[in-house]
Design a protein around this motif. Structure first.
Motif, mmCIF file in Angstrom:
data_model
loop_
_atom_site.group_PDB
_atom_site.id
_atom_site.type_symbol
_atom_site.label_atom_id
_atom_site.label_comp_id
_atom_site.label_asym_id
_atom_site.label_seq_id
_atom_site.Cartn_x
_atom_site.Cartn_y
_atom_site.Cartn_z
ATOM 1 N N PRO A 1 -10.529 27.402 8.261
ATOM 2 C CA PRO A 1 -11.454 26.489 9.637
ATOM 3 C C PRO A 1 -12.766 26.010 8.672
ATOM 4 O O PRO A 1 -13.234 26.991 7.339
ATOM 5 N N GLY A 2 -13.129 25.164 9.276
ATOM 6 C CA GLY A 2 -14.347 24.638 8.295
ATOM 7 C C GLY A 2 -14.265 23.297 7.290
ATOM 8 O O GLY A 2 -15.165 22.933 6.686
ATOM 9 N N ASP A 3 -13.042 23.918 6.941
ATOM 10 C CA ASP A 3 -12.272 22.767 5.408
ATOM 11 C C ASP A 3 -12.123 21.742 6.379
ATOM 12 O O ASP A 3 -12.265 20.930 7.610
ATOM 13 N N SER A 4 -12.555 20.158 5.027
ATOM 14 C CA SER A 4 -11.958 19.075 5.243
ATOM 15 C C SER A 4 -9.975 18.164 5.000
ATOM 16 O O SER A 4 -9.999 19.196 3.854
ATOM 17 N N LEU A 5 -10.246 17.165 4.980
ATOM 18 C CA LEU A 5 -8.597 16.858 5.048
ATOM 19 C C LEU A 5 -8.774 15.246 5.605
ATOM 20 O O LEU A 5 -9.354 14.976 6.412
ATOM 21 N N ARG A 6 -8.071 14.449 4.619
ATOM 22 C CA ARG A 6 -8.091 13.221 4.896
ATOM 23 C C ARG A 6 -6.352 13.387 4.471
ATOM 24 O O ARG A 6 -5.825 12.998 4.094
ATOM 25 N N LEU A 7 -6.124 12.430 6.224
ATOM 26 C CA LEU A 7 -4.347 11.930 6.143
ATOM 27 C C LEU A 7 -3.978 10.502 5.970
ATOM 28 O O LEU A 7 -5.206 9.681 6.298
ATOM 29 N N SER A 8 -3.731 10.033 5.456
ATOM 30 C CA SER A 8 -2.824 8.417 4.749
ATOM 31 C C SER A 8 -2.080 8.002 5.998
ATOM 32 O O SER A 8 -0.918 8.750 5.868
ATOM 33 N N CYS A 9 -1.398 6.851 5.885
ATOM 34 C CA CYS A 9 -1.167 6.520 6.857
ATOM 35 C C CYS A 9 -0.863 5.002 6.277
ATOM 36 O O CYS A 9 -1.162 4.228 6.688
ATOM 37 N N ALA A 10 0.122 4.710 5.791
ATOM 38 C CA ALA A 10 0.695 3.870 4.807
ATOM 39 C C ALA A 10 1.890 2.873 5.576
ATOM 40 O O ALA A 10 3.047 4.065 5.325
ATOM 41 N N ARG B 1 4.543 -4.907 7.080
ATOM 42 C CA ARG B 1 3.975 -5.682 7.890
ATOM 43 C C ARG B 1 2.280 -5.378 7.201
ATOM 44 O O ARG B 1 1.965 -4.115 7.139
ATOM 45 N N THR B 2 0.994 -6.324 7.601
ATOM 46 C CA THR B 2 0.302 -5.788 7.125
ATOM 47 C C THR B 2 -1.115 -4.604 7.884
ATOM 48 O O THR B 2 -1.005 -5.488 9.263
ATOM 49 N N VAL B 3 -1.600 -4.087 7.455
ATOM 50 C CA VAL B 3 -2.292 -3.653 8.931
ATOM 51 C C VAL B 3 -3.683 -4.066 9.289
ATOM 52 O O VAL B 3 -3.969 -3.887 10.559
ATOM 53 N N SER B 4 -3.579 -5.095 8.559
ATOM 54 C CA SER B 4 -4.848 -5.456 9.349
ATOM 55 C C SER B 4 -4.829 -6.759 10.652
ATOM 56 O O SER B 4 -6.007 -6.881 11.417
ATOM 57 N N SER B 5 -3.928 -7.356 10.651
ATOM 58 C CA SER B 5 -3.347 -7.084 11.953
ATOM 59 C C SER B 5 -2.949 -6.710 13.054
ATOM 60 O O SER B 5 -2.599 -6.963 14.028
ATOM 61 N N LEU B 6 -3.546 -5.377 13.101
ATOM 62 C CA LEU B 6 -2.590 -4.204 13.527
ATOM 63 C C LEU B 6 -3.710 -2.969 14.118
ATOM 64 O O LEU B 6 -4.076 -2.789 13.186
ATOM 65 N N SER B 7 -3.430 -2.929 15.255
ATOM 66 C CA SER B 7 -4.712 -2.166 16.111
ATOM 67 C C SER B 7 -3.689 -0.198 15.857
ATOM 68 O O SER B 7 -2.551 -0.529 16.058
ATOM 69 N N MET B 8 -4.166 0.231 15.039
ATOM 70 C CA MET B 8 -3.474 1.716 14.564
ATOM 71 C C MET B 8 -3.441 2.876 15.537
ATOM 72 O O MET B 8 -5.659 3.099 15.518
ATOM 73 N N GLY B 9 -3.064 3.429 15.835
ATOM 74 C CA GLY B 9 -4.004 4.821 16.470
ATOM 75 C C GLY B 9 -2.843 6.194 15.302
ATOM 76 O O GLY B 9 -2.187 6.097 15.031
ATOM 77 N N LYS C 1 -5.137 -2.240 0.690
ATOM 78 C CA LYS C 1 -3.798 -0.905 0.547
ATOM 79 C C LYS C 1 -2.856 -0.483 1.642
ATOM 80 O O LYS C 1 -2.277 0.251 1.411
ATOM 81 N N ASN C 2 -3.325 -1.295 2.246
ATOM 82 C CA ASN C 2 -1.962 -1.842 3.825
ATOM 83 C C ASN C 2 -2.014 0.038 4.707
ATOM 84 O O ASN C 2 -1.402 0.486 4.947
ATOM 85 N N THR C 3 -3.536 0.270 4.696
ATOM 86 C CA THR C 3 -3.337 2.311 5.194
ATOM 87 C C THR C 3 -4.533 2.542 6.446
ATOM 88 O O THR C 3 -5.545 1.756 5.937
ATOM 89 N N VAL C 4 -4.465 3.136 6.574
ATOM 90 C CA VAL C 4 -5.196 3.467 7.560
ATOM 91 C C VAL C 4 -5.494 5.191 7.545
ATOM 92 O O VAL C 4 -4.923 6.044 7.289
ATOM 93 N N CYS D 1 0.730 8.896 13.019
ATOM 94 C CA CYS D 1 -0.125 7.454 13.346
ATOM 95 C C CYS D 1 1.283 6.426 14.058
ATOM 96 O O CYS D 1 2.676 6.355 13.830
ATOM 97 N N ALA D 2 0.361 5.276 14.130
ATOM 98 C CA ALA D 2 1.463 4.437 15.401
ATOM 99 C C ALA D 2 0.789 3.536 15.491
ATOM 100 O O ALA D 2 -0.463 3.020 15.763
#
Length: 123
Positions: free
Chosen positions: A14-23, A27-35, A76-79, A96-97
């Motif tokens: 608890p209190g720590d941090s994480l960074r999740l990646s979605c590669a 298709r390029t994510v620049s034209s996608l809304s990602m959740g 990097k085509n990553t969210v 992610c989706a």
């Protein structure tokens, strides 16, 4: 075919941090809304965050607002999902989706789900 692969999960305190990646591929994510959504054992899939491609608008669940940040790197085509001040109740599989429109908090409005990455917050 659009394919998503999540990574970055793990066991933290608890209190720590994480960074999740979605590669993304296909298709390029620049034209996608990602959740990002999450699902804990015995619970329904829950909306976490959305990043819109057009205006870079972001939306968050009240439970994560102020702690989580969604962002993208189009080169990097990553969210990403930066998760700070993690709590035990954040424990879940995070996926992610691609958002297809409509109610952004509705999982049925998303497509091309990744397999997910497990986040466990425990002391």
């Amino acid at each position: 075919q659009v394919h998503m692969v999540e990574s970055g999960g793990g066991l933290v305190q608890p209190g720590d941090s994480l960074r999740l990646s979605c590669a993304a591929s296909g298709r390029t994510v620049s034209s996608l809304s990602m959740g990002w959504f999450r699902q804990a054992p015995g619970k329904e899939r829950e909306f976490v965050a959305l990043n819109g491609w057009k205006n870079d608008n972001t939306f968050y669940a009240d439970s994560v607002k102020g702690r989580f940040t969604i962002s993208r790197d189009n080169a990097k085509n990553t969210v990403y999902l930066q998760m700070n001040s993690l709590k035990p109740e954040d424990t879940a599989v995070y996926r992610c989706a691609v958002f297809t429109g409509g109610r952004y908090y509705d999982a049925d409005r998303y497509d091309y789900w990744g397999q997910g990455t497990q986040v466990t917050v425990s002391s």
